[in-house]
Design a protein around this motif. Structure first.
Motif: not given
Length: 356
Positions: A8-13, A38-39, A43-50, A143-145
């Motif tokens: 669950a890294g960059a791609v998997g997350g 993560i537990r 898992l926090t996913l940062g994206t251009p829309d938040g 915990g962050r991607v």
């Protein structure tokens, strides 16, 4: 269908969170501090829309019954290529409800750089689905991607190995497409993966000689290795590793997509843009050095070209030198972008230029 993301890294997350947002059943497999984060926090996913926080089931080393594998489970392998063999061995013999093992019954998607993973997987798994990954993402802290692709997070070509496609590939494509991910099904998916391999030959070059801002302060570079000089070295190496790669694939008779074909396919649908004001710093190999991960994928990228060159009588001195340099960078824990220029040219003559 249920999805288990192995790595669950960059791609998997990114894939896992996006699938979850679209209502799919997702379990993440991770290790160490990343698994603990993560537990505890999701898992926090940062994206251009938040930011998106996904609280998903997460497992470490798999064991019988954890996670429970049902006949409708899809395994998505997203570990780096150097970790493929260990991951395959860990998951292959897990039991599936109703009988049989994961390797016998479950589809395995190889969403990874390189072209060696599919052959390794097919030695154990009966159903292998190659995935060509164009997904600009970053994983540097537990915990962050960060997924910087916009308006779609990525493009994932998929099909069956060694060629072709089937109904399941189209069903998986539909799930991914509902998840802010483009997922074209291609009967020639390995041709796309070999095209991506040529692009990925520059990963190690970027990791070794990336933007050298501030490097003189730690003594790793001198005035003769200023930013302009390092950028020139980087540009020359990027051109050279691809030229060698194209020559090797031609000699081996291996078809691949062209840069123009890839650009037309991707268009402006997967454009890396800043997230929270920050641009993406580097690719997957750069991130391995930046995290001091203890290994890198270069032996399965540049090393693949070196291997094919040896098999088909094509010299690959530049890819070979980059491969050796990256192993040194990992071994000596040289930070991303800080490899000394002289370190690539002071190798033994038969390594740096085996035809001389």
């Amino acid at each position: 269908m249920r999805y288990v993301i192995i790595g669950a890294g960059a791609v998997g997350g990114t894939i896992g969170v996006r699938l979850s947002e679209a209502g799919r059943d997702v379990t993440l497999a991770a290790r160490g501090a990343h698994l603990a984060a993560i537990r505890e926090h999701g898992l926090t996913l940062g994206t251009p829309d938040g930011e998106h926080v996904a609280r998903l089931p997460a497992v470490g080393e798999p064991a019988a019954g954890e996670p429970p594998l049902t006949p409708d489970t899809v395994l998505v392998l997203t570990v780096k290529s150097q970790d493929t063999e260990a991951a395959l061995r860990s998951w292959a013999d897990l039991p599936v409800l109703g009988g049989g093992t994961a390797a016998q019954r479950l589809p395995l998607l190889t969403a990874q750089n390189g072209v060696a993973n599919e052959r390794a997987a097919a030695r154990l798994f009966a159903r292998v689905y190659p995935v060509c990954v164009w997904l600009p993402a970053t994983h540097l802290e537990p915990g962050r991607v960060i997924a910087s692709g916009h308006p779609y997070s990525g493009m994932l070509h998929l099909g069956t190995f060694p060629h072709g496609s089937d109904d399941l590939a189209h069903r998986i494509s539909a799930d991914l497409t509902a998840s802010r991910l483009l997922a074209p099904v291609r009967d020639d998916v390995m041709r796309w993966k070999y095209g991506k391999l040529l692009r990925n030959l520059g990963n190690a070059v970027q990791a070794l000689f990336g933007t050298p801002a501030g490097l003189e302060a730690d003594g790793r570079t001198g005035p003769e290795e200023g930013a302009d000089g390092r950028r020139a070295v980087q540009a020359d190496l990027l051109a050279a590793v691809r030229t060698e790669g194209e020559a090797v694939l031609a000699a081996a008779g291996i078809p691949h997509t062209s840069a123009e074909e890839e650009a037309a396919e991707r268009g402006d649908r997967v454009e890396p843009v800043p997230v929270a004001g920050q641009r993406r710093q580097g690719g997957s190999t750069w991130q391995s050095l930046a995290r001091d991960a203890g290994s890198a994928e270069t032996d399965y990228l540049n090393g693949e070209i070196v291997l094919l060159g040896r098999m088909h009588g094509v010299p690959t001195p530049v890819n070979g030198a980059v491969q050796v340099a990256m192993r040194r960078a990992v071994r000596e824990r040289i930070p991303a972008g800080a490899f000394p220029v002289a370190g690539l040219t002071d190798q033994p003559r038969d390594v740096a230029n085996p035809t001389s």
